[in-house]
Scaffold this active site. Structure first.
Site, PDB file in Angstrom:
ATOM      1  N   CYS B 401      54.552  -2.631   5.390  1.00 13.64           N
ATOM      2  CA  CYS B 401      54.975  -2.059   6.906  1.00 13.64           C
ATOM      3  C   CYS B 401      53.698  -1.573   7.012  1.00 13.64           C
ATOM      4  CB  CYS B 401      55.768  -0.447   6.628  1.00 13.64           C
ATOM      5  SG  CYS B 401      55.516   0.396   4.705  1.00 13.64           S
ATOM      6  N   HIS B 445      57.590   4.576   3.764  1.00 13.92           N
ATOM      7  CA  HIS B 445      57.097   4.056   5.065  1.00 13.92           C
ATOM      8  C   HIS B 445      55.978   4.097   5.435  1.00 13.92           C
ATOM      9  CE1 HIS B 445      59.060   1.115   8.109  1.00 13.92           C
ATOM     10  NE2 HIS B 445      58.870   1.408   8.935  1.00 13.92           N
ATOM     11  N   ASP B 461      57.767   1.124  15.699  1.00 14.05           N
ATOM     12  CA  ASP B 461      57.841   0.510  14.374  1.00 14.05           C
ATOM     13  C   ASP B 461      57.373  -0.605  14.807  1.00 14.05           C
ATOM     14  OD1 ASP B 461      57.695   0.574  11.423  1.00 14.05           O
ATOM     15  OD2 ASP B 461      59.750   1.328  11.808  1.00 14.05           O
TER      16      ASP B 461
END
Lengths: 312, 642
Positions: B401, B445, B461
């Protein structure tokens, strides 16, 4: 201040004389004597040839008491001990022929070889101090002192005494091997049987012994000592180290033995040490370890018990 | 003297006690201390096992001295918590080697108790408590065994059970009423939470991937009404500064965040129980509206407490699920456009081509690039070089991520759209047992935020494009086949997962009811008993008076039960004290004459005197001797000088 006992029996001399025959066994001898004074019976567990018979014989002789010895075997019948009535033609009646039990000191050798029936005949007589045969109750002589022996090794063809029967004996002692010096004296000295024959009674007369027994039973035991005995009994019942705790009869035996020991010491009261010193002999055959595989001597058992209870 | 010598079983028990109390603590010490501790224990076990003689006291003392010196060089002091505990970790096993008698055995037990308690400074989990409880039980059993060696196992067990049953109510009263002082009792050392994994103030490629394999719990959340899983973005540090490789937080600005005003009615109320992580930040859901009073919100909506979180912390929050509109200061927007000169040229070139588009479409263009570029989400991305974003976007195309978020933000800034990286946690595991959400380090994250004029900050995202399952299910679902997967997350381990849910529920209960029983809760509880003004000072009074009453009651019953000494006994005690000064004392079970015999061996010239005293005492105590004897005993004792 040790109020001299009013007994006329010179215990110190008696013990010294006994020790000259049964060499190097001062403590067992003293215990055996205490057992006699306490009107108890004695069980000696030891190997053959350790002087069990000599001990019994010596005691009888010193007190001028009648002595009989019965060798127990598997075919021994109760009548062989107690006696039997035989028809007398001259009198046209049955005449009772008393057995060897009608004596003052009875040595029951290797008691565990006889059948339970015979054993219990003897043990009942020991407890009741009388014999009932064919409906007639015949009292046994007084004093009446049984010294039974058993051999700890040979278990083949034996009938070990059950716990309930063991309880009838005031003490169980072991003689053990003599120490080097005592054994040397034994080897160097003459035949003990001859010496025994030459032994003069030091305290002859039943009355003297009976009086000593009465006096010993009247020795003062303070409340503190009763507390102590109760604490000891309680510990055996609660610690879980033994299969069963000591019975009230064991407590009485302990008390009687301690009194006799104090009496032998010439004291008119019981001390904790008296209880501690007779404890192994009195409790050794009454306390069985909870773990049946454990083999502890009476001394170890007693030590454990003594160290667990503080003196008052 | 033999009566206080410890039996072999007692010594074995002491070893077990020492080992149990040492093990958790020694492992937290520097490695050489743990090693030394273990070696000493093992050595003692060997000596015990083979019935070998113990080394001489002098050798043990020398060893202890050397150990103390080494600890001094490690810590530069022998005082203070760390050095003190390290010393004890050496001294406890060393003490075993000089333990022969009861008194030394008691020292071992007392030291063990201290070490068992000391463990809670670092570790207050239910596991630690269970271990400590077990160790305490073993130590009590050993103590019982040392004090009464004659008792059987069953009698010991009974005594132990009785002791526990008797202390349980006391324990409960102390737990409920012992004053809780707000804040820790003593200053925790700076390194108290050394080695706690978690988010950091900066981010480089790969830093989060390491966290992703950690099963450690970061925090627990209880919602009034649970929002959907894909909306669970817990906001951590916001990273605005980029040097081409590392992302960092910008220093806090003087202007605090403008108050966020909810633009929609869907508010989320929840409570977070945060594990200590040694940092100041709290982790509310995106977008926080109401925060705890001792925290403040930075200009980037990152919430920080006044002090570092060193102990478990429970806070209530309210958040809005849709981003509220705010005005943003120009310098903040400027900061979020900055890129280091000359870094990642290919990325910059690509983004520059989007500049003619309106901002919203530039965002779409970048997302399109991720959608079509064939990117793979993986925990094991290939290492990246100097132009990390270029390499990721155009060559490796494999990342975690943080790669996606960082690349996206660089693209946006190059396309002249203010953007920043937000780190935090996403998702979590719902525990059906106690209806809480458990967020682990593995849920760490990173995502992006872009500024669209007229709309405000918007969350984007980019990871979701490459691996949409990451948001809907969990990390595992998003990983390509063949990647390593944490054990608990593997398929076929359903029972293990259920077990873990129960374990989490237990931990949570422990946190809430035991560790979370703070001054506040105590006050609430007292209020229920009608003690309205019960702050901790009142409690001290209350407890103090209660304890004094209880103790005096105990003392009174004890003294009234103790038998009065009779005069003979008093004289005898005086006599014993004189002998005790010379080192001779009777065992509790030793009668007076037996003791006199022993003492006479020690002082042969006084034998007659000693025996006379003992006989007089025995006659008075057990026999029927009268007043004159008492007088004689008094004179004899007073005239006795060993």
């Amino acid at each position: 201040m040790t109020a001299a006992s009013s007994s006329t029996i010179p215990f110190a001399e008696v013990l010294a004389a006994a020790e000259s025959i049964v060499l190097g066994k001062a403590k067992p001898l003293r215990l055996a004597l205490a057992c006699l004074i306490a009107r108890g019976h004695l069980l000696i567990e030891d190997l053959p040839g350790m002087g069990k018979t000599t001990l019994a014989h010596t005691l009888a002789k010193l007190f001028g008491l009648g002595f009989a010895r019965v060798q127990f075997t598997s075919d021994l019948l109760p009548a062989d001990i107690l006696g039997v009535s035989v028809f007398d033609r001259a009198q046209s009646a049955f005449v009772f022929h008393p057995g060897p039990i009608f004596t003052e000191v009875l040595l029951a050798d290797e008691i565990n070889r006889a059948t339970p029936k015979t054993q219990s005949a003897l043990l009942e007589a020991m407890e009741e101090r009388q014999v009932s045969i064919e409906g007639v109750t015949r009292p046994l002589p007084d004093p009446f002192f049984v010294i039974a022996t058993q051999n700890p090794i040979t278990h083949l063809g034996t009938f070990p005494l059950p716990e309930s029967q063991l309880d009838r004996f005031l003490m169980k002692i072991e003689l053990g091997y003599p120490d080097r010096a005592a054994e040397r004296r034994l080897l160097a000295g003459g035949d003990s049987r001859q010496k025994l024959a030459l032994l003069a009674p030091l305290a002859e007369g039943k009355e003297r012994l009976q009086r000593a027994q009465r006096e010993a039973a009247a020795i003062h035991v303070g409340a503190l000592l009763l507390d102590y005995i109760q604490a000891l009994l309680d510990f055996t019942r609660q610690s879980g180290a033994w299969q069963t705790g000591l019975s009230p009869r064991a407590g009485l035996s302990l008390l009687a033995a301690a009194r006799a020991w104090a009496y032998l010491d010439g004291r008119d009261f019981v001390m904790p040490e008296d209880i501690q010193v007779v404890l192994p002999a009195v409790t050794g055959h009454r306390l069985l370890p909870a773990n049946p595989l454990e083999r502890t001597s009476s001394e170890e058992t007693a030590r454990r018990l003594i160290e667990a209870v503080p003196v008052p | 003297m033999t009566e206080t010598a410890l039996s072999r079983t007692s010594l074995g028990g002491l070893w077990v006690t020492a080992a149990l109390s040492l093990a958790p603590l020694a492992l937290a010490q520097p490695r050489w201390i743990a090693f030394l501790s273990a070696t000493l224990l093992a050595l003692y076990a060997l000596l015990w096992l083979y019935r070998l003689p113990l080394p001489s006291r002098r050798l043990v003392n020398a060893l202890a001295l050397a150990g103390s010196l080494a600890i001094f060089f490690e810590y530069r002091t022998l005082f203070g918590l760390r050095a003190g505990l390290a010393l004890l970790c050496l001294f406890l096993p060393a003490q075993l080697f000089v333990t022969r008698r009861r008194r030394e055995g008691l020292t071992v037990i007392l030291l063990s108790w201290f070490l068992i308690l000391a463990r809670f400074i670092d570790d207050q989990t239910p596991t630690a408590a269970a271990l400590a409880f077990f160790a305490a039980l073993v130590s009590l059993a050993t103590l019982s065994r040392c004090l009464a060696p004659a008792l059987e196992l069953r009698a010991h067990a009974r005594a132990l059970a009785l002791l526990c049953a008797q202390s349980a109510p006391l324990f409960l009263v102390l737990f409920l009423f012992m004053p809780r002082v707000p804040g820790p009792l003593w200053g925790l050392p700076q390194d108290a939470r050394k080695g706690v994994s978690g988010l950091a103030e900066e981010m480089t490629p790969g830093s989060l991937a390491e966290l992703a394999l950690s099963e450690a719990v970061a925090f627990r959340v209880r919602f009034a009404q649970t929002p959907p899983r894909h909306a669970l973005y817990f906001r951590g540090p916001v990273l605005e500064r980029f040097d081409g490789r590392t992302w960092r937080m910008a220093p806090a600005r003087e202007r605090p965040a403008p108050p966020l005003i909810a633009s929609s009615p869907d508010l989320i109320d929840y409570e977070i129980t945060l594990e200590p992580h040694r940092q100041r930040w709290l982790l509310p859901l995106d977008w926080p509206l109401e925060i705890p009073p001792d925290a403040h919100m930075r200009h980037d909506f990152h919430v920080e407490a006044k002090q570092a979180v060193l102990a478990l912390r429970r806070d209530r929050f309210r958040s809005a699920s849709t981003p509220p509109f705010v005005e943003e200061a120009t310098e903040v927007l400027q900061e979020n456009l900055r890129l280091p000169l000359g870094s990642n040229p290919r990325t910059q070139a690509l983004a520059a081509s989007w500049r003619p588009l309106p901002p919203a479409q530039r965002v779409e263009a970048a997302l399109d690039h991720f959608r079509r570029g064939g990117f793979v989400y993986t925990l094991r991305p290939p290492p990246l070089g100097e132009h990390s974003v270029d390499e990721f976007l155009f060559e490796t195309r494999r990342g975690f991520c943080e790669h996606f978020a960082a690349a996206f933000v660089v693209l946006m800034r190059a396309a002249d759209v203010p953007a920043r990286v937000v780190t935090g946690y996403q998702g979590g595991s719902h525990n059906p047992i106690d209806d809480t959400w458990v967020v682990r380090q593995a849920d760490a994250h990173a995502w992006a935020e872009v500024w669209i004029a007229g709309a405000g900050w918007r969350r984007v995202d980019p990871t979701a494009l490459a691996a949409p399952q990451r948001l809907e299910a969990d990390l595992v679902a998003a990983l390509p086949v063949g990647d390593p997967v944490p054990l608990f997350a593997r398929a076929g381990f359903d029972w293990l997962r259920t077990l873990r849910f129960h374990w989490w529920a237990l931990q949570n209960g422990w946190n809430q009811w035991v560790l979370g029983y703070t001054a506040d809760r105590q006050r609430q509880m007292l209020a229920r008993f009608g003690l309205q003004e019960g702050d901790w000072r009142h409690l001290v009074w209350f407890l103090g008076i209660g304890a004094a009453l209880a103790l005096s009651l105990l003392a009174w019953t004890a003294s009234s039960r103790k038998p009065r000494l009779d005069p003979a006994q008093r004289l005898w005690r005086a006599f014993l004290r004189r002998l005790a000064r010379k080192g001779e004392a009777p065992a509790p079970w030793e009668g007076p004459l037996a003791f006199a015999k022993r003492a006479a061996l020690r002082w042969p010239e006084k034998a007659a005197e000693i025996e006379r005293i003992a006989r007089l005492y025995a006659g008075l105590r057990y026999g029927k001797l009268g007043e004159e004897a008492l007088e004689a005993l008094r004179r004899a004792v007073l005239g006795f000088h060993p």
